[in-house]
Design an enzyme around this catalytic site. Sequence first.
Site, PDB file in Angstrom:
ATOM      1  N   GLU A  49     -23.935   8.026 -56.370  1.00 41.19           N
ATOM      2  CA  GLU A  49     -22.820   8.946 -56.154  1.00 41.19           C
ATOM      3  C   GLU A  49     -21.625   8.162 -55.654  1.00 41.19           C
ATOM      4  OE1 GLU A  49     -24.897  11.689 -53.695  1.00 41.19           O
ATOM      5  OE2 GLU A  49     -26.217  11.663 -55.436  1.00 41.19           O
ATOM      6  N   ASP A 106     -18.365  16.354 -44.131  1.00 41.83           N
ATOM      7  CA  ASP A 106     -18.862  15.041 -43.763  1.00 41.83           C
ATOM      8  C   ASP A 106     -18.718  14.752 -42.278  1.00 41.83           C
ATOM      9  OD1 ASP A 106     -19.771  13.764 -46.252  1.00 41.83           O
ATOM     10  OD2 ASP A 106     -17.730  14.226 -46.888  1.00 41.83           O
TER      11      ASP A 106
END
Lengths: 394, 254
Positions: B46, B57
């Site tokens: 990814e 995140d």
Amino acid sequence: MKYHVDEKGYYGEFGGAFIPEMLYPNVEELRQKYIEIMYEESFQKEFHQLLKDYVGRPSPLYYAKRLSEKHGAKIYLKREDLNHTGAHKVNNTIGQILMAKRLGKNRIIAETGAGQHGVATATVCALMGIKCVVYMGEIDIARQAPNVARMKMLGAEVRPALSGSKTLKDATNEAIRDWINNPVDTHYIIGSAIGPHPYPDMVTRFQSIISEEIKWQLKEKEGKENPDYVIACIGGGSNAAGTYYHFLDDMEVGIIAVEAAGKGIDSGESAATSALGKVGIIHGCKTMLMQTNDGQITEPYSISAGLDYPGVGPMHSHLYKSGRAEFYSATDEEAMRSGLELSKLEGIIPAIESAHALAIFEHKKFNPDDVLVISLSGRGDKDLQTYIDYFKLA
Amino acid sequence: MNNRIFTELDSDKKLLSIYFTAGYPHLNDTVKIIQDLENSGVDMIEIGLPFSDPLADGPTIQESSTTALKNGMTTEILFNQLQDIRKTVSIPLIIMGYFNPMLQFGVEDFCKKCNEIGIDGLIIPDLPLDVYQEQYETIFKKYGLINVFLITPQTSEERIKKIDAASNGFIYMVSSASVTGSKSGFGKEQESYFKRIASLNLKHPQIVGFGIKDKKTFAQATETAKGAIIGSAFIKHLTAHGTDNIESFIKSIR
């Protein structure tokens, strides 16, 4: 109803809920229940009781005689500055804390820039005996020490946002991350008319007490409910949304928004989103926001910490794009001058945010018989040091 | 649709997928990192398109994104770096990023470019299922891109089934109620969540992400799931050791 939110959570092309799946259950629960809860009889009773006895509503609609003479229009000030905690923010936090209780949440998180929303949230959490965590950019913590102290006195924990630019947008990111980490027991009280649907609409409805009162107050004073113009400053846009709400479909009422131009729209240090922004996604909604060509969100600037946000709420993007509202922007200098003028003419020291709304007279001429209602969204106590430094008063 | 992701999902092995932020630690590390990961035996990659405000995140990936942007990474530059990637790399490549940069690039242009380069799929945490289906699904399919949806421990069974029906590759199974990089190991809660999802017999395999950082957590996650994704732990490795020692990190996982 074309200026109100539709059943999918959009204002025209703006709004929606662009959220990671981690937030879906919380936001979806709120979406399904907020209208029903908000209009329950017991909710309305408790909400209005607190607004009356605790906040001190209705806030006066004050005819500013000397300011009117100076600018050649009939100017009314909606005195949100006289609310408990000193600004309109508390209307929303009272509503949302009652919402949180009914959703069974026992922990509150919030973001704050200048600290006004943080204080308003810490206040209602103290009132209800609910644990409160406020995220605030590390840089804002340093420059807004009195509000940090207030929040602590009220029992809230103030957590510094250390990521990114360490200001309001990062505090908002941190609050959202907290909500991702604490999905079950926590309610997130967003302070402005931003965020994923249903937040913009929910916050707007709680703030709409402002325009609801203006209607009957103006009827008493002028014999008519509708002014020629309603005027408010816009950062994220919660006081503006509340000031406009009951006038949105009354097309004879002109809607005026004043953004913060900072050091000038083209100076590179500005927060005038309508002039500088493009459509994009910020904090879970599609709206106008300041960003690079590459889609990175940029850091805004204004002397007023409350207007220092790189986007505007989706309702305001729609009002701008559809032409329903006129958008202006006032520089730091114009706002500071207007704040000082109100102090000297009316004996009212406004928050620098609200002073931007007053700076409309630097940009637009009105007719002598025009009736204007300006939202005086907050008081200037918190900004005293900024005023002192700016005008070298000490 | 012929897609490299399907080939991997059809194989018998448990898949190790690695996330890294493009432009970190240095602007032009992208191609080397991808090549080294493939050569170390990683099954899928990814590539993180950095964003100024990555809501889902934790601090590690956020900081790597901030650095990458400071290094000058943009969507355009990333596409340029990846222009010839298929000459040397054959494992599936997925771009993971937030929606706003894609929106500004133009969603169709973005997808077209991905297709030209040989990107196999996209993971866009803040593009919700309903908006995807209404506005973008036809574009993604036109360019042969697999869109990967997330599920979490809080996702209702009804919605998991909806997501399963809308998926066409694998389901990204977020291991716990957290942002990336924030959990230290898996406990009973995760075990029962993994088992619960396995018992649903979904049409699409699941790959677990968030909280995978070493041999132990990789083994735990792939006991029931098809594979696992490591992100923050790999970023930390890059921070500490740069790009010279990628193989040793991968060998420590399996």
